[in-house]
Design a protein around this motif. Structure first.
Motif, PDB file in Angstrom:
ATOM      1  N   SER A 159       0.864  -1.624   0.265  1.00 43.88           N
ATOM      2  CA  SER A 159       0.315  -0.020  -0.106  1.00 43.88           C
ATOM      3  C   SER A 159       1.112   1.278   0.115  1.00 43.88           C
ATOM      4  N   ASN A 160       2.165   0.615   0.602  1.00 47.25           N
ATOM      5  CA  ASN A 160       3.007   2.478   0.854  1.00 47.25           C
ATOM      6  C   ASN A 160       4.089   1.986  -0.455  1.00 47.25           C
ATOM      7  N   LYS A 161       3.677   0.934  -1.656  1.00 47.95           N
ATOM      8  CA  LYS A 161       4.343   1.794  -3.227  1.00 47.95           C
ATOM      9  C   LYS A 161       3.777   2.437  -4.250  1.00 47.95           C
ATOM     10  N   PHE A 162       4.398   3.307  -4.522  1.00 47.32           N
ATOM     11  CA  PHE A 162       3.928   4.206  -5.303  1.00 47.32           C
ATOM     12  C   PHE A 162       4.761   4.421  -6.694  1.00 47.32           C
ATOM     13  N   PRO A 163       4.346   4.292  -7.841  1.00 46.51           N
ATOM     14  CA  PRO A 163       5.630   3.921  -8.822  1.00 46.51           C
ATOM     15  C   PRO A 163       6.834   4.909  -8.992  1.00 46.51           C
ATOM     16  N   GLY A 164       7.502   4.210  -9.547  1.00 42.45           N
ATOM     17  CA  GLY A 164       8.901   4.662  -9.259  1.00 42.45           C
ATOM     18  C   GLY A 164       9.007   4.673  -7.978  1.00 42.45           C
ATOM     19  N   GLY A 165       8.628   4.037  -6.815  1.00 39.99           N
ATOM     20  CA  GLY A 165       9.637   4.594  -5.515  1.00 39.99           C
ATOM     21  C   GLY A 165       8.295   3.992  -4.234  1.00 39.99           C
TER      22      GLY A 165
ATOM     23  N   LEU B 299      18.638  20.326  22.274  1.00 41.76           N
ATOM     24  CA  LEU B 299      18.204  18.830  22.305  1.00 41.76           C
ATOM     25  C   LEU B 299      16.888  19.364  20.743  1.00 41.76           C
ATOM     26  N   ASP B 300      17.371  18.475  19.527  1.00 43.54           N
ATOM     27  CA  ASP B 300      16.460  18.675  18.084  1.00 43.54           C
ATOM     28  C   ASP B 300      16.109  17.144  17.883  1.00 43.54           C
ATOM     29  N   VAL B 301      14.767  17.543  17.658  1.00 47.08           N
ATOM     30  CA  VAL B 301      13.884  16.507  17.099  1.00 47.08           C
ATOM     31  C   VAL B 301      13.419  16.636  15.611  1.00 47.08           C
ATOM     32  N   ALA B 302      13.228  15.645  14.944  1.00 45.02           N
ATOM     33  CA  ALA B 302      12.690  16.497  13.282  1.00 45.02           C
ATOM     34  C   ALA B 302      11.690  15.243  13.314  1.00 45.02           C
ATOM     35  N   PRO B 303      10.632  14.758  12.761  1.00 42.57           N
ATOM     36  CA  PRO B 303      10.338  13.445  12.471  1.00 42.57           C
ATOM     37  C   PRO B 303       9.995  14.237  11.104  1.00 42.57           C
ATOM     38  N   ILE B 304      10.237  13.273   9.856  1.00 44.41           N
ATOM     39  CA  ILE B 304      10.349  13.487   8.465  1.00 44.41           C
ATOM     40  C   ILE B 304       9.392  11.995   8.131  1.00 44.41           C
ATOM     41  N   ILE B 305       8.813  12.467   6.484  1.00 49.44           N
ATOM     42  CA  ILE B 305       8.359  11.907   5.126  1.00 49.44           C
ATOM     43  C   ILE B 305       9.052  11.883   4.358  1.00 49.44           C
ATOM     44  N   PHE B 306       9.432  10.917   3.342  1.00 45.18           N
ATOM     45  CA  PHE B 306      10.417  11.331   2.418  1.00 45.18           C
ATOM     46  C   PHE B 306       9.557   9.639   1.150  1.00 45.18           C
ATOM     47  N   TYR B 307       9.705  10.830  -0.324  1.00 42.25           N
ATOM     48  CA  TYR B 307       9.715   9.193  -0.763  1.00 42.25           C
ATOM     49  C   TYR B 307      10.545   8.840  -1.735  1.00 42.25           C
ATOM     50  N   ARG B 308      10.791   7.756  -1.990  1.00 42.04           N
ATOM     51  CA  ARG B 308      11.651   7.470  -2.015  1.00 42.04           C
ATOM     52  C   ARG B 308      11.570   7.987  -3.818  1.00 42.04           C
ATOM     53  N   VAL B 309      12.369   8.382  -4.284  1.00 40.95           N
ATOM     54  CA  VAL B 309      11.752   8.667  -6.134  1.00 40.95           C
ATOM     55  C   VAL B 309      12.050   7.431  -6.893  1.00 40.95           C
ATOM     56  N   SER B 310      13.486   7.068  -6.387  1.00 44.70           N
ATOM     57  CA  SER B 310      14.231   5.758  -7.190  1.00 44.70           C
ATOM     58  C   SER B 310      15.926   5.354  -5.975  1.00 44.70           C
TER      59      SER B 310
END
Length: 168
Positions: free
Chosen positions: A23-29, A44-55
């Motif tokens: 379900s989290n797989k998209f064309p190309g990434g 103290l520095d925290v950073a939640p991230i979300i990213f798309y692996r294009v390739s």
């Protein structure tokens, strides 16, 4: 701790869906969640991230940043918050170039009149990093960035920023 637990639960939920239905797989990434920590003794520095692996060679993502100053000369506020947009381009198997734009709201003390106020600051970071796969779905990151727009109001007081990260 609650934030780390929440992110890991969300990541495991995505991982279960991925193994069952992709379900989290998209064309190309595909989409990955992560968490960054900035190595600094003064805050103290925290950073939640979300990213798309294009390739296999390109990642693009967004994140939220929260920075808590452990020793603050500002009696009114001791935290900064913001959002970032970043991209990573892998030039070797696990080595990458990292570019990041950070827009944040920070406490600032004007040394001329000793006035405390909050200001919005933009920073551009550039640097290199290394990704170490831990499992088939979990990666750890270590990267060093240079603040290309460093000013007195900058979120980070050092010109070079070293971060650790994990993604799932």
């Amino acid at each position: 701790m609650i934030l780390i637990l929440s992110i890991s639960l969300i990541g495991s939920a995505f991982g279960q869906k991925d193994s069952v239905a992709n379900s989290n797989k998209f064309p190309g990434g595909y989409i990955k969640l992560g968490f960054n920590y900035h190595l600094q003794l003064q805050h103290l520095d925290v950073a939640p991230i979300i990213f798309y692996r294009v390739s296999k060679r390109v990642d693009a993502g967004v994140g939220l940043n929260y920075l808590y100053y452990l020793k603050s000369d500002n009696s009114e506020s001791n935290s900064a918050y913001g959002t970032n947009i970043f991209t990573r381009v892998y030039f070797l198997k696990n080595f990458f170039l990292h570019l990041e734009y950070l827009y944040s709201n920070v406490p600032y003390r004007n040394d001329l009149n000793f006035e405390y106020r909050r200001v919005y600051v933009t920073n551009f970071f550039s640097g290199v990093g290394y990704r170490q796969p831990l499992t088939s779905k979990v990666d750890s990151y270590l990267f060093a960035l240079v603040d290309l727009t460093h000013r007195d109001e900058s979120t980070y007081k050092n010109l070079v920023v070293v971060k650790l990260g994990i993604s799932f």
